[in-house]
Scaffold this active site. Sequence first.
Site, PDB file in Angstrom:
ATOM      1  N   GLY A  47       0.831  -1.205   0.000  1.00 48.10           N
ATOM      2  CA  GLY A  47       0.000   0.000   0.000  1.00 48.10           C
ATOM      3  C   GLY A  47       0.860   1.247   0.000  1.00 48.10           C
ATOM      4  O   GLY A  47       2.067   1.186   0.257  1.00 48.10           O
ATOM      5  N   GLN A  52       3.051   9.914   1.582  1.00 48.29           N
ATOM      6  CA  GLN A  52       4.342   9.235   1.401  1.00 48.29           C
ATOM      7  C   GLN A  52       5.051   9.666   0.120  1.00 48.29           C
ATOM      8  O   GLN A  52       6.249   9.413  -0.033  1.00 48.29           O
ATOM      9  CB  GLN A  52       4.148   7.711   1.394  1.00 48.29           C
ATOM     10  N   CYS A  90       6.926  -0.392   6.893  1.00 50.71           N
ATOM     11  CA  CYS A  90       6.437   0.785   6.167  1.00 50.71           C
ATOM     12  C   CYS A  90       7.534   1.272   5.230  1.00 50.71           C
ATOM     13  O   CYS A  90       8.705   1.335   5.615  1.00 50.71           O
ATOM     14  CB  CYS A  90       6.077   1.876   7.171  1.00 50.71           C
ATOM     15  N   LEU A  91       7.151   1.627   4.009  1.00 50.94           N
ATOM     16  CA  LEU A  91       8.121   2.131   3.034  1.00 50.94           C
ATOM     17  C   LEU A  91       8.764   3.427   3.501  1.00 50.94           C
ATOM     18  O   LEU A  91       9.855   3.766   3.059  1.00 50.94           O
ATOM     19  CB  LEU A  91       7.432   2.344   1.678  1.00 50.94           C
ATOM     20  N   HIS A 133      -3.341   0.750   8.255  1.00 52.35           N
ATOM     21  CA  HIS A 133      -2.015   1.355   8.083  1.00 52.35           C
ATOM     22  C   HIS A 133      -2.094   2.611   7.195  1.00 52.35           C
ATOM     23  O   HIS A 133      -1.545   3.663   7.537  1.00 52.35           O
ATOM     24  CB  HIS A 133      -1.062   0.315   7.473  1.00 52.35           C
ATOM     25  N   GLU A 134      -2.781   2.501   6.066  1.00 49.46           N
ATOM     26  CA  GLU A 134      -2.834   3.626   5.117  1.00 49.46           C
ATOM     27  C   GLU A 134      -3.712   4.764   5.635  1.00 49.46           C
ATOM     28  O   GLU A 134      -3.400   5.937   5.415  1.00 49.46           O
ATOM     29  CB  GLU A 134      -3.318   3.161   3.740  1.00 49.46           C
ATOM     30  N   HIS A 137      -1.769   6.784   7.875  1.00 50.64           N
ATOM     31  CA  HIS A 137      -0.869   7.700   7.153  1.00 50.64           C
ATOM     32  C   HIS A 137      -1.538   9.032   6.834  1.00 50.64           C
ATOM     33  O   HIS A 137      -0.927  10.085   6.997  1.00 50.64           O
ATOM     34  CB  HIS A 137      -0.406   7.085   5.822  1.00 50.64           C
TER      35      HIS A 137
HETATM   36 NI    NI Z   1       3.461   3.014   5.551  1.00 40.15          NI
END
Ligand code: NI
Length: 173
Positions: A47, A52, A90-91, A133-134, A137
């Site tokens: 995701g 991000q 997480c990226l 999670h998203e 964000h």
């Molecule tokens: Ni993330």
Amino acid sequence: MAILPIRIAGDPVLREKAKKIRKVDDPSLQQLIDDMVATMHNAPGVGLAAPQVGVSLRVVVIETPDDGLMALINPEVVKSSGERRLMEGCLSVPGYQAEITRSKQVTVKALDRDGKEVRIKATETLLAQALEHEIDHINGILYIDHLDSADELIPIRPSIDDADPQEAEVSLA
Ligand code: NI
């Protein structure tokens, strides 16, 4: 489609409460979604949320093997229940993973990329985890905020080449 640079923890855009989308029928929004999908595939990740890639808007993309690809606009959790412990990454927090508590069941309301209202109910799946999670964000929250201490972060081996498949299963989003 463009692959966009991913913002890393410490970047203030990741801490903003992202703005609601007013107009779905906007070429720049559709372009953003396409770029986010390309960036998520390139990472690769499960995701990606617009903050991000430096855009403080309430847009997320998610792709899981079981539920496919979805782009969600103004997503919000309308109901959640239960608790489960899961490994997460997480990226925007490269090189680490950690075990955190997520809900067992999540119901999310959003618009799809055509502006149609969608309601998604996910139960104990990767999708349920990715939705929470998203949506975190776009509210300026990172998964590491759910930890009691930074000591709970587990380093991930840096080289993709010798990563073992078990480790590769940790969702990066
Ligand atoms: Ni993330």
